[in-house]
Design a protein around this motif. Structure first.
Motif, PDB file in Angstrom:
ATOM      1  N   ARG A  45       4.118 -35.703   6.448  1.00 40.05           N
ATOM      2  CA  ARG A  45       3.557 -35.254   5.792  1.00 40.05           C
ATOM      3  C   ARG A  45       2.977 -34.229   4.866  1.00 40.05           C
ATOM      4  O   ARG A  45       4.623 -34.439   4.328  1.00 40.05           O
ATOM      5  CB  ARG A  45       3.652 -33.497   6.978  1.00 40.05           C
ATOM      6  CG  ARG A  45       3.703 -32.468   6.923  1.00 40.05           C
ATOM      7  CD  ARG A  45       4.458 -31.616   8.275  1.00 40.05           C
ATOM      8  NE  ARG A  45       3.988 -32.450   9.607  1.00 40.05           N
ATOM      9  CZ  ARG A  45       5.071 -31.628  10.458  1.00 40.05           C
ATOM     10  NH1 ARG A  45       6.036 -30.880  10.088  1.00 40.05           N
ATOM     11  NH2 ARG A  45       5.473 -33.010  11.233  1.00 40.05           N
ATOM     12  N   ALA A  46       2.520 -33.454   4.005  1.00 40.36           N
ATOM     13  CA  ALA A  46       2.582 -32.366   3.472  1.00 40.36           C
ATOM     14  C   ALA A  46       2.626 -31.291   3.238  1.00 40.36           C
ATOM     15  O   ALA A  46       2.601 -30.424   4.170  1.00 40.36           O
ATOM     16  CB  ALA A  46       1.345 -32.481   2.100  1.00 40.36           C
ATOM     17  N   VAL A  47       3.742 -30.884   2.887  1.00 40.00           N
ATOM     18  CA  VAL A  47       4.105 -29.031   2.350  1.00 40.00           C
ATOM     19  C   VAL A  47       4.166 -28.476   0.899  1.00 40.00           C
ATOM     20  O   VAL A  47       5.434 -29.540   0.511  1.00 40.00           O
ATOM     21  CB  VAL A  47       5.524 -29.305   3.519  1.00 40.00           C
ATOM     22  CG1 VAL A  47       6.502 -27.862   3.432  1.00 40.00           C
ATOM     23  CG2 VAL A  47       5.398 -30.000   5.297  1.00 40.00           C
ATOM     24  N   LYS A  48       3.926 -27.049   1.244  1.00 34.89           N
ATOM     25  CA  LYS A  48       4.287 -26.612  -0.388  1.00 34.89           C
ATOM     26  C   LYS A  48       5.434 -26.006   0.016  1.00 34.89           C
ATOM     27  O   LYS A  48       5.937 -25.180   0.918  1.00 34.89           O
ATOM     28  CB  LYS A  48       2.816 -25.809  -0.690  1.00 34.89           C
ATOM     29  CG  LYS A  48       2.683 -25.132  -2.326  1.00 34.89           C
ATOM     30  CD  LYS A  48       1.339 -24.310  -2.261  1.00 34.89           C
ATOM     31  CE  LYS A  48       1.816 -23.105  -1.753  1.00 34.89           C
ATOM     32  NZ  LYS A  48       0.951 -22.008  -1.769  1.00 34.89           N
ATOM     33  N   MET A  49       6.220 -25.873  -1.170  1.00 34.37           N
ATOM     34  CA  MET A  49       7.515 -24.978  -0.753  1.00 34.37           C
ATOM     35  C   MET A  49       7.496 -24.185  -2.446  1.00 34.37           C
ATOM     36  O   MET A  49       7.429 -24.865  -3.345  1.00 34.37           O
ATOM     37  CB  MET A  49       8.331 -25.344  -1.408  1.00 34.37           C
ATOM     38  CG  MET A  49      10.134 -24.587  -0.964  1.00 34.37           C
ATOM     39  SD  MET A  49      11.490 -25.719  -1.451  1.00 34.37           S
ATOM     40  CE  MET A  49      11.833 -26.886  -0.049  1.00 34.37           C
ATOM     41  N   LEU A  50       7.921 -22.132  -1.753  1.00 37.96           N
ATOM     42  CA  LEU A  50       7.603 -21.679  -3.446  1.00 37.96           C
ATOM     43  C   LEU A  50       9.115 -20.948  -3.588  1.00 37.96           C
ATOM     44  O   LEU A  50       9.994 -20.611  -2.526  1.00 37.96           O
ATOM     45  CB  LEU A  50       7.057 -20.483  -2.632  1.00 37.96           C
ATOM     46  CG  LEU A  50       6.729 -19.519  -3.889  1.00 37.96           C
ATOM     47  CD1 LEU A  50       6.346 -19.887  -5.649  1.00 37.96           C
ATOM     48  CD2 LEU A  50       5.903 -17.879  -3.912  1.00 37.96           C
ATOM     49  N   ILE A  51       9.707 -21.485  -4.808  1.00 36.89           N
ATOM     50  CA  ILE A  51      10.429 -20.882  -5.333  1.00 36.89           C
ATOM     51  C   ILE A  51      11.320 -19.844  -5.390  1.00 36.89           C
ATOM     52  O   ILE A  51      10.660 -18.938  -6.528  1.00 36.89           O
ATOM     53  CB  ILE A  51      11.554 -21.421  -6.508  1.00 36.89           C
ATOM     54  CG1 ILE A  51      11.547 -23.590  -5.984  1.00 36.89           C
ATOM     55  CG2 ILE A  51      12.739 -20.919  -6.296  1.00 36.89           C
ATOM     56  CD1 ILE A  51      12.537 -24.088  -5.313  1.00 36.89           C
ATOM     57  N   SER A  52      11.702 -18.897  -3.970  1.00 38.90           N
ATOM     58  CA  SER A  52      11.792 -17.869  -3.720  1.00 38.90           C
ATOM     59  C   SER A  52      12.154 -17.009  -3.074  1.00 38.90           C
ATOM     60  O   SER A  52      12.652 -18.049  -2.532  1.00 38.90           O
ATOM     61  CB  SER A  52      10.565 -16.839  -3.474  1.00 38.90           C
ATOM     62  OG  SER A  52       9.777 -16.957  -2.448  1.00 38.90           O
TER      63      SER A  52
END
Length: 576
Positions: free
Chosen positions: A461-468
């Motif tokens: 699975r492809a997942v995007k994480m935003l460091i915020s």
């Protein structure tokens, strides 16, 4: 060392110039259309019943009654007459109320009871006819869909065209928990929504997607609409959808399919997020399979549905002379892709006799699936040594190809669906795939082995994480007093010495892109991290993103108390 490059940023200025004025997005019907249709259809019987009841009530109040013991005349008041007719005209009645009727009153009631029965029968007939009226059914369905869409609280995607490609994309999005709205010009595809066993309610609209009001009804103006997919089989309709969305909601990304060069160029004038040309995509990927089979295997594996096993490496085809049999633009486009790689290519019509004396590979690429299968069967019998590629357009004939087993199959809907999902689920994933297309076979072979070791041998699975502070609050608090590296995100919260089944493949920082970053890559606020892994691994990772003590353990390997007092002290320490 990670590969570092500048990211190509698409400026929205060109698209915004096309929208010279902001207008309200229309919808297909006003809110009260179904009510107006109903009132118009039942107006005559309704007036008939009102007239019968009115005359009956007035007449009953005028009829002489039996003298009563209290000296009254026995006439009924208007309310008493209304009550009598209401009970006798709609039910079996409750007797003579409030007292015994005279013979005149009884004859009057009997006569108008029969008249009211005729009136109600007339009304029920009109109502039954109304329920079967196509205009009324369409209005009710449209209003029901509008209510459903207006009450959506999650982001949703509009899919225009519910053929094979639209259905496959819809099922994939549904499996990922994404909300969708389906739009199709035919009623039959929309009816399939009820039998497709989707986990969530999917609003379906039958209408012309070229009409801006139809897109408005589908939710184009809704604040939770996050993308539009123009996947119909008519490229002119897809072009009009791109135009409608660009002029009405330029901030909404649009993904459209088109294979005709003229249509593709026209779409690109409106700067959609992606124009999927299955002929070009097939040519690029097919040439990749011929030249770099390890790269081809990795790309197709990552684009496949989650859980798909890693396929074997395709055999490198040692062919130089190609014959492309085609009667549409597909032939010239694939021929140009092969010629760029220095192959000798000849394009011929399916109806001519083919000279196969110097041909080593044949692409059966006619618009007719039957023609392609017939040509493939002839070549398999007469020239079994020829490398054979077969094009198929109808998914119902795919089992025939599975039984025939050509050397390579081109199924455009599958290419379109995979490309659309790559852009829609994670746009960064397509950037990564483009990087792989320019990589060497040795790099992709090593990368494939690394991915299999880290995430397993099925499509991750492809997942995007935003460091915020919103998406990763514990990491944001940690960064106030210490640094954190990429590798710290992938330690198991159960045993920090063991990694979870996930890994980072790209970090985007502003306009810079770091591809295949190392574990010691130091993160910063605002970084976008593209990861691949299993669903269980990301569930484990989420514990560290929202619990300070878990993050402390995964980073340092030291277990700490998790009492309420400690959590308060830790949170205070992290935030100062």
């Amino acid at each position: 060392m990670p590969t570092r490059r500048r990211r190509r940023v698409i400026s929205p200025i060109r698209t915004r110039r096309l929208q010279a004025a902001q207008v309200e997005i229309p919808t297909e019907i006003p809110h009260t259309t179904a009510v107006f249709i109903a009132l118009r259809r039942v107006r005559t019987p309704l007036l008939t019943i009102i007239t019968i009841m009115t005359v009956g009530i007035i007449g009953l109040t005028l009829m002489p009654g039996l003298p009563q013991p209290d000296g009254s005349s026995g006439r009924l008041s208007a309310f008493e007459a209304f009550y009598v007719f209401s009970t006798t005209a709609t039910t079996i009645g409750f007797g003579e109320i409030p007292h015994e009727f005279s013979i005149y009153q009884r004859w009057w009631v009997v006569g108008f009871v029969y008249l009211s029965v005729i009136g109600w029968a007339y009304m029920l007939g009109r109502v039954m006819s109304l329920m079967q009226d196509s205009a009324f059914q369409s209005a009710r369905a449209a209003q029901s869909v509008r209510r459903t869409i207006n009450h959506m609280r999650q982001p949703f995607v509009i899919i225009a065209g519910y053929g094979y490609t639209g259905r496959s994309v819809a099922k994939t999005l549904d499996r990922l928990g994404r909300r969708i709205v389906v739009l199709d010009a035919q009623a039959l595809p929309i009816e399939r929504l009820a039998t497709d066993m989707l986990s969530q309610e999917v609003p379906g609209i039958t209408g012309d997607a070229r009409n801006p009001a139809t897109l408005g009804l589908a939710g184009l103006g809704h604040h939770n609409c996050e993308a539009v997919l123009a996947l119909t089989g008519d490229e002119e309709i897809n072009l009009q959808i791109v135009i409608n969305c660009t002029l009405l909601r330029p901030e909404i990304p649009v993904i459209a399919r088109a294979a005709t060069p003229r249509i593709v160029e026209a779409m690109e004038e409106f700067s959609p997020q992606c124009v999927i040309n299955p002929f070009d995509d097939f040519g690029n990927v097919f040439v990749l399979a011929l030249k770099n089979p390890y790269t081809y295997r990795l790309i197709t594996w990552l684009m496949a549905d989650e859980g798909t096993p890693l396929p074997p490496v395709p055999t490198r085809a040692k062919v130089d002379n190609w014959l492309v049999v085609s009667d549409d633009p597909f032939g010239e486009q694939i021929a140009n892709d092969l010629r760029r790689e220095k192959y000798s290519v000849r394009v011929e019509d399916p109806l001519v006799d083919h000279d196969l004396s110097d041909v080593q590979a044949v692409i059966a690429g006619a618009t007719s699936d039957t023609t392609n299968l017939a040509l493939a069967a002839h070549l398999r019998n007469s020239h079994p040594e020829i490398f054979l590629v077969v094009r198929q357009r109808d998914h119902s004939r795919l089992p025939l190809l599975d039984a025939f087993v050509p050397d390579y199959t081109f199924f455009p809907p599958q290419v379109i669906g995979q490309r659309a999902m790559a852009h829609l689920v994670s746009p960064r994933m397509w950037e990564f795939l483009q990087f792989l297309m320019t990589s060497t076979d040795s790099l992709t072979q090593k990368l494939t082995n690394t991915m299999v070791d880290r995430v397993g041998a099925t499509t991750p699975r492809a997942v995007k994480m935003l460091i915020s502070a919103q998406q990763t609050p514990t990491i944001e608090r940690w960064m106030h007093h210490q640094t954190i590296t990429l590798g710290d995100l992938f330690h198991s919260p159960q045993d920090s010495s063991q990694p979870i089944a996930a890994m980072a493949i790209m970090v985007v920082r502003g306009e810079e892109v770091f591809t295949l970053p190392d574990d010691d890559f130091e993160l910063a606020l605002g970084d976008e991290v593209l990861m691949i892994g299993t669903g269980e691994a990301f569930d484990e990772q989420s514990e560290a993103l929202y619990d300070d003590s878990t993050l402390y353990y995964t980073v340092t390997g030291k277990d700490i108390p998790t009492s309420r007092a400690w959590r308060m002290l830790t949170r205070r320490h992290f935030t100062h």
